[in-house]
Design an enzyme around this catalytic site. Structure first.
Site, PDB file in Angstrom:
ATOM      1  N   CYS A 243      40.740 -27.938  -1.009  1.00 16.92           N
ATOM      2  CA  CYS A 243      40.686 -28.832   0.141  1.00 16.92           C
ATOM      3  C   CYS A 243      39.213 -29.026   0.484  1.00 16.92           C
ATOM      4  O   CYS A 243      38.455 -28.047   0.498  1.00 16.92           O
ATOM      5  CB  CYS A 243      41.421 -28.189   1.317  1.00 16.92           C
ATOM      6  SG  CYS A 243      41.348 -29.154   2.829  1.00 16.92           S
TER       7      CYS A 243
ATOM      8  N   HIS B 143      50.110 -32.014   0.790  1.00 16.19           N
ATOM      9  CA  HIS B 143      48.900 -31.371   1.317  1.00 16.19           C
ATOM     10  C   HIS B 143      48.330 -32.209   2.477  1.00 16.19           C
ATOM     11  O   HIS B 143      47.988 -31.669   3.535  1.00 16.19           O
ATOM     12  CB  HIS B 143      47.882 -31.239   0.169  1.00 16.19           C
ATOM     13  CG  HIS B 143      46.563 -30.668   0.560  1.00 16.19           C
ATOM     14  ND1 HIS B 143      46.089 -29.466   0.067  1.00 16.19           N
ATOM     15  CD2 HIS B 143      45.589 -31.135   1.392  1.00 16.19           C
ATOM     16  CE1 HIS B 143      44.892 -29.229   0.597  1.00 16.19           C
ATOM     17  NE2 HIS B 143      44.559 -30.221   1.399  1.00 16.19           N
ATOM     18  N   GLU B 144      48.264 -33.520   2.274  1.00 16.00           N
ATOM     19  CA  GLU B 144      47.702 -34.395   3.315  1.00 16.00           C
ATOM     20  C   GLU B 144      48.644 -34.524   4.506  1.00 16.00           C
ATOM     21  O   GLU B 144      48.199 -34.562   5.659  1.00 16.00           O
ATOM     22  CB  GLU B 144      47.349 -35.768   2.742  1.00 16.00           C
ATOM     23  CG  GLU B 144      46.314 -35.763   1.627  1.00 16.00           C
ATOM     24  CD  GLU B 144      45.038 -35.002   1.947  1.00 16.00           C
ATOM     25  OE1 GLU B 144      44.637 -34.957   3.118  1.00 16.00           O
ATOM     26  OE2 GLU B 144      44.453 -34.417   1.018  1.00 16.00           O
TER      27      GLU B 144
ATOM     28  N   HIS C 202      48.009 -31.828   6.820  1.00 16.89           N
ATOM     29  CA  HIS C 202      46.821 -32.033   7.664  1.00 16.89           C
ATOM     30  C   HIS C 202      47.170 -32.782   8.951  1.00 16.89           C
ATOM     31  O   HIS C 202      46.629 -32.504  10.013  1.00 16.89           O
ATOM     32  CB  HIS C 202      45.753 -32.841   6.921  1.00 16.89           C
ATOM     33  CG  HIS C 202      44.848 -32.025   6.050  1.00 16.89           C
ATOM     34  ND1 HIS C 202      44.088 -30.986   6.528  1.00 16.89           N
ATOM     35  CD2 HIS C 202      44.563 -32.103   4.723  1.00 16.89           C
ATOM     36  CE1 HIS C 202      43.370 -30.465   5.534  1.00 16.89           C
ATOM     37  NE2 HIS C 202      43.645 -31.123   4.422  1.00 16.89           N
TER      38      HIS C 202
HETATM   39 NI    NI Z   1      42.863 -30.778   2.485  1.00 14.95          NI
END
Ligand code: NI
Length: 183
Positions: free
Chosen positions: A111, A154-155, A158
């Site tokens: 990341c 993953h995003e 966030h």
């Molecule tokens: Ni990330």
């Protein structure tokens, strides 16, 4: 290509722990500029020449929160063949369905906000279907798989204040390995 003037927040920054807000349309100039900057930055981070010139760490994805805009926007830049890129602009995403099968990145996820090596398994669905909006506010659905599906998840995390390191079992970072497929 000119390197965009963006600052990527480090994991110590509390903003990365906040839930990002839904976006309303039409997008404003800040949102548009942020999207374009993130795409340019990620593209340049994957091109060897600009990566070396600007000392960039290669990245596939960025969420707006990582550059300080707490809104539900992320972009993914995928190299489909040598220095040819495909990008995804994802606004207000929702997961509609996912595979039973789970996968993980064998060498570990990375990341741009986590500036240290982290080992361990981050379980992800092998395939997901999401709904989202494009920059003009048009809704669309997309099914993604394998490494792209991992990048999307993953995003998406966030946007909810979650970092990949949160998914790793601290006592046993490789727990559950046998239940998932390594990619
Ligand atoms: Ni990330």
């Amino acid at each position: 290509m000119k390197l965009p003037n963006i600052t990527i927040l480090d994991e110590s920054d509390k903003r990365l722990r906040k839930k990002s807000q839904e976006v309303t349309f039409p997008l404003n100039d800040t949102q548009r500029q942020t999207i374009n900057n993130m795409i340019t930055y990620l593209t340049m981070s994957q091109i060897k020449e600009t990566q070396e010139k600007y000392h960039l760490r290669a990245g596939w994805g960025l969420s707006a929160v990582q550059v300080g805009l707490l809104e539900r926007i992320f972009v993914i830049v995928e190299e489909i063949e040598k220095e040819t890129f495909k990008h995804y602009i994802v606004i207000n995403p929702k997961i509609l369905s996912h595979s039973e099968e789970k996968i993980y990145v064998g060498e570990g996820e990375g990341c741009l906000s986590v500036n240290r090596d982290v080992v361990g398994i981050v379980p992800r669905y092998a395939r997901i279907t999401i709904s989202a909006y494009d920059m003009d506010g048009n809704p669309y659905e997309i099914r993604v798989r394998e490494d792209v599906a991992i990048a999307f998840q993953h995003e998406l995390d966030h946007l909810n204040g979650i970092l990949f390191v949160d998914h790793i079992n601290k006592k046993n970072p490789f727990q559950g390995k046998e239940l998932m497929r390594e990619i």
